[in-house]
Design a protein around this motif. Structure first.
Motif, PDB file in Angstrom:
ATOM      1  N   SER A 257       8.257  -6.294  -5.203  1.00 31.63           N
ATOM      2  CA  SER A 257       8.887  -7.103  -5.790  1.00 31.63           C
ATOM      3  C   SER A 257      10.110  -6.387  -6.856  1.00 31.63           C
ATOM      4  CB  SER A 257       6.914  -7.551  -6.559  1.00 31.63           C
ATOM      5  OG  SER A 257       6.304  -6.618  -6.958  1.00 31.63           O
ATOM      6  N   ILE A 258      10.811  -6.760  -7.912  1.00 34.84           N
ATOM      7  CA  ILE A 258      11.698  -6.656  -8.436  1.00 34.84           C
ATOM      8  C   ILE A 258      11.715  -7.454  -9.246  1.00 34.84           C
ATOM      9  CG2 ILE A 258      14.547  -6.221  -8.200  1.00 34.84           C
ATOM     10  CD1 ILE A 258      14.048  -7.221  -5.172  1.00 34.84           C
ATOM     11  N   TYR A 259      12.234  -6.007 -10.616  1.00 35.65           N
ATOM     12  CA  TYR A 259      11.941  -6.768 -12.062  1.00 35.65           C
ATOM     13  C   TYR A 259      13.395  -5.868 -12.520  1.00 35.65           C
ATOM     14  CZ  TYR A 259       7.000  -7.403 -10.403  1.00 35.65           C
ATOM     15  OH  TYR A 259       6.258  -7.522 -10.004  1.00 35.65           O
ATOM     16  N   GLY A 260      14.111  -6.953 -13.230  1.00 36.45           N
ATOM     17  CA  GLY A 260      14.645  -6.019 -14.621  1.00 36.45           C
ATOM     18  C   GLY A 260      16.403  -6.212 -14.161  1.00 36.45           C
ATOM     19  N   ILE A 261      15.764  -7.353 -13.193  1.00 35.24           N
ATOM     20  CA  ILE A 261      17.478  -7.374 -13.170  1.00 35.24           C
ATOM     21  C   ILE A 261      18.116  -8.941 -13.326  1.00 35.24           C
ATOM     22  CG2 ILE A 261      19.076  -8.630 -10.780  1.00 35.24           C
ATOM     23  CD1 ILE A 261      18.480  -5.635 -10.596  1.00 35.24           C
ATOM     24  N   LEU A 262      19.336  -9.154 -13.879  1.00 35.41           N
ATOM     25  CA  LEU A 262      19.880 -10.076 -15.307  1.00 35.41           C
ATOM     26  C   LEU A 262      19.621 -11.406 -13.661  1.00 35.41           C
ATOM     27  CD1 LEU A 262      20.508 -10.870 -17.557  1.00 35.41           C
ATOM     28  CD2 LEU A 262      23.045 -10.868 -17.241  1.00 35.41           C
ATOM     29  N   GLY A 263      18.921 -11.625 -14.430  1.00 34.53           N
ATOM     30  CA  GLY A 263      19.160 -13.202 -13.130  1.00 34.53           C
ATOM     31  C   GLY A 263      17.967 -13.361 -12.141  1.00 34.53           C
ATOM     32  N   GLY A 264      17.264 -12.318 -12.455  1.00 36.58           N
ATOM     33  CA  GLY A 264      15.593 -11.890 -12.075  1.00 36.58           C
ATOM     34  C   GLY A 264      14.281 -12.275 -13.057  1.00 36.58           C
ATOM     35  N   MET A 265      13.245 -12.158 -12.502  1.00 36.82           N
ATOM     36  CA  MET A 265      12.121 -11.467 -14.052  1.00 36.82           C
ATOM     37  C   MET A 265      12.090 -10.351 -13.835  1.00 36.82           C
ATOM     38  SD  MET A 265       8.328 -12.141 -12.266  1.00 36.82           S
ATOM     39  CE  MET A 265       8.387 -11.117 -10.861  1.00 36.82           C
ATOM     40  N   GLY A 266      11.553 -10.552 -16.060  1.00 35.32           N
ATOM     41  CA  GLY A 266      11.709  -9.270 -16.797  1.00 35.32           C
ATOM     42  C   GLY A 266      11.424  -7.877 -16.081  1.00 35.32           C
TER      43      GLY A 266
END
Length: 309
Positions: A196-205
Motif C-alpha cells: 500500500s502506497i501513500y504520499g504520491i501526488l495522484g494517489g492516497m495521502g
C-alpha cells in the motif's frame, strides 16, 4: 506477529540525477547498492534500470542484464523486477525483461492513475542533464496506464505461464477492489503481497487514517490470513509510515526510489543506510527481521532456482 519483510526499492524511475548525487544510475552502482542493502537486512530488492550514460529510466533488458545476475550471484535476496517501469513506457517495454528471466516476484500496479512529481521541477534551476527538466514536467500531463486488460495480461504471461508472484502496488482503496476482482475471476490465489502506497501526488495521502482504512478494507476483502500487508511512504513519510505498518503487524518498504532522504534535510548516502535505519527502528520495537528464505515461504514464491538468469 510474524517476522517483518524489508523491501528495498533501489533506484526507481521518478527521481532524477540532479535530485541526489547518491541515486544509483549505472549498472555497477545499482548492483553495489542493492548488494549492500541486502547485507543490511533487505529480504526483497525491487529493481528498475537506468541508462548508464545519463541516468534516464530504461526498460532495456540489456541494461538489466548488466546488474541483476550480479545481484543474484552475490545475495540470496528475492529479486523483484518492476512491471511499472515509468509512465512514459509502453506495456511491452515494461514487461520485456521480466518475460525474459521469469523472476520470483514482480511489482504490479493495480490500476491506471495520475502519478506525478511535476511540482518539483519548479524548485530546481540547475539540472545535471538536459533530459531531466522536460521529463519531470511531463508528469503533469501523463497517466500511468494499467487497464483491466493490461493487468490480466501481466497475470497470465508472468503469473500463470512463468510462476512469478506479485507485489501488488495499491495507491488507493479502489485498487484493493481491483485486486479482489481478479481473485474472483480465478486469476489469483493467496498468499497475496499487498504494497500500500501513500504520499504520491495522484494517489492516497500519507495520513495514518488512510493506512488504517487500507488495512481494514484488505481484511474485509481477503481475510487477514490470506495476504501480507506492506507500506510504502513517499518522501518524508517513509520511516513514520513504515514504523506504523510494522506495529500493526505489517511489512515495510524503503529505498531511494521512494525517498532520497534519511532524515529532515539529510540525503541518504545509500539504500543500505535507509535499510539499516528501519531495521534499527524495528528491532527497537522488539520485532524480528525476515530473511530472504523466510520471505519466500511467507509469500509462496517459487524459489531462486526457478528463474532464468
Amino acid at each position: 506477529m510474524s517476522k517483518v519483510i524489508i523491501t528495498c526499492a533501489v533506484t526507481g524511475s521518478a527521481h532524477t540525477p540532479t535530485m541526489s548525487k547518491y541515486l544509483p544510475l549505472t549498472p555497477d552502482a545499482i548492483a553495489e547498492q542493492a548488494i549492500e542493502a541486502a547485507e543490511a537486512g533487505a529480504a526483497i530488492l525491487h529493481l528498475h534500470a537506468r541508462d548508464p550514460q545519463d541516468g534516464r529510466p530504461t526498460a532495456d533488458p540489456r541494461v538489466f542484464s548488466q546488474f541483476v545476475p550480479r545481484i543474484q550471484a552475490y545475495t540470496d535476496a528475492v529479486i523483484n523486477i518492476t512491471t511499472g517501469g515509468s509512465v512514459h513506457m509502453s506495456l511491452a517495454d515494461r514487461l520485456a525483461y521480466a518475460l525474459e528471466i521469469s523472476p520470483e516476484l514482480c511489482s504490479l500496479n493495480m490500476g491506471s492513475m495520475n502519478f506525478s512529481l511535476h511540482p518539483v521541477a519548479r524548485k530546481i534551476t540547475d539540472w545535471r542533464y538536459a533530459w531531466e527538466k522536460p521529463y519531470v514536467e511531463a508528469f503533469e500531463d501523463s497517466i500511468f496506464r494499467n487497464t483491466f486488460k493490461d493487468i490480466k495480461q501481466i497475470l497470465q504471461v508472468l503469473g500463470e505461464e512463468r510462476g512469478t508472484r506479485f507485489e501488488f502496488e495499491c495507491y488507493d482503496v479502489g485498487h484493493l477492489y481491483n485486486l479482489a476482482f481478479f481473485i474472483n475471476e480465478g486469476l489469483l490465489k493467496p498468499p497475496l503481497f499487498i504494497q500500500s502506497i501513500y504520499g504520491i501526488l495522484g494517489g492516497m495521502g500519507p495520513d495514518p487514517e488512510n493506512l488504517m482504512l487500507m488495512r481494514t478494507t484488505a481484511d474485509r476483502l481477503f481475510g487477514r490470513e490470506n495476504y501480507r500487508f506492506s507500506v510504502l511512504g513517499a518522501g518524508k513519510h517513509q520511516m513514520p509510515l513504515a514504523a506504523t505498518s510494522a506495529v500493526m503487524g505489517g511489512n515495510v518498504r524503503v529505498g531511494l526510489e521512494d525517498s532520497l532522504y534519511l532524515g529532515k534535510g539529510e540525503l541518504a548516502v545509500s539504500n543500505a543506510e535507509q535499510v539499516r535505519k528501519i531495521r534499527r527502528i524495528l528491532e527497537e520495537l522488539s520485532l524480528e527481521i525476515a530473511t530472504p528464505d523466510e520471505a519466500r515461504a511467507m509469500l509462496g514464491l517459487k524459489g531462486r532456482d526457478k528463474v532464468n538468469f
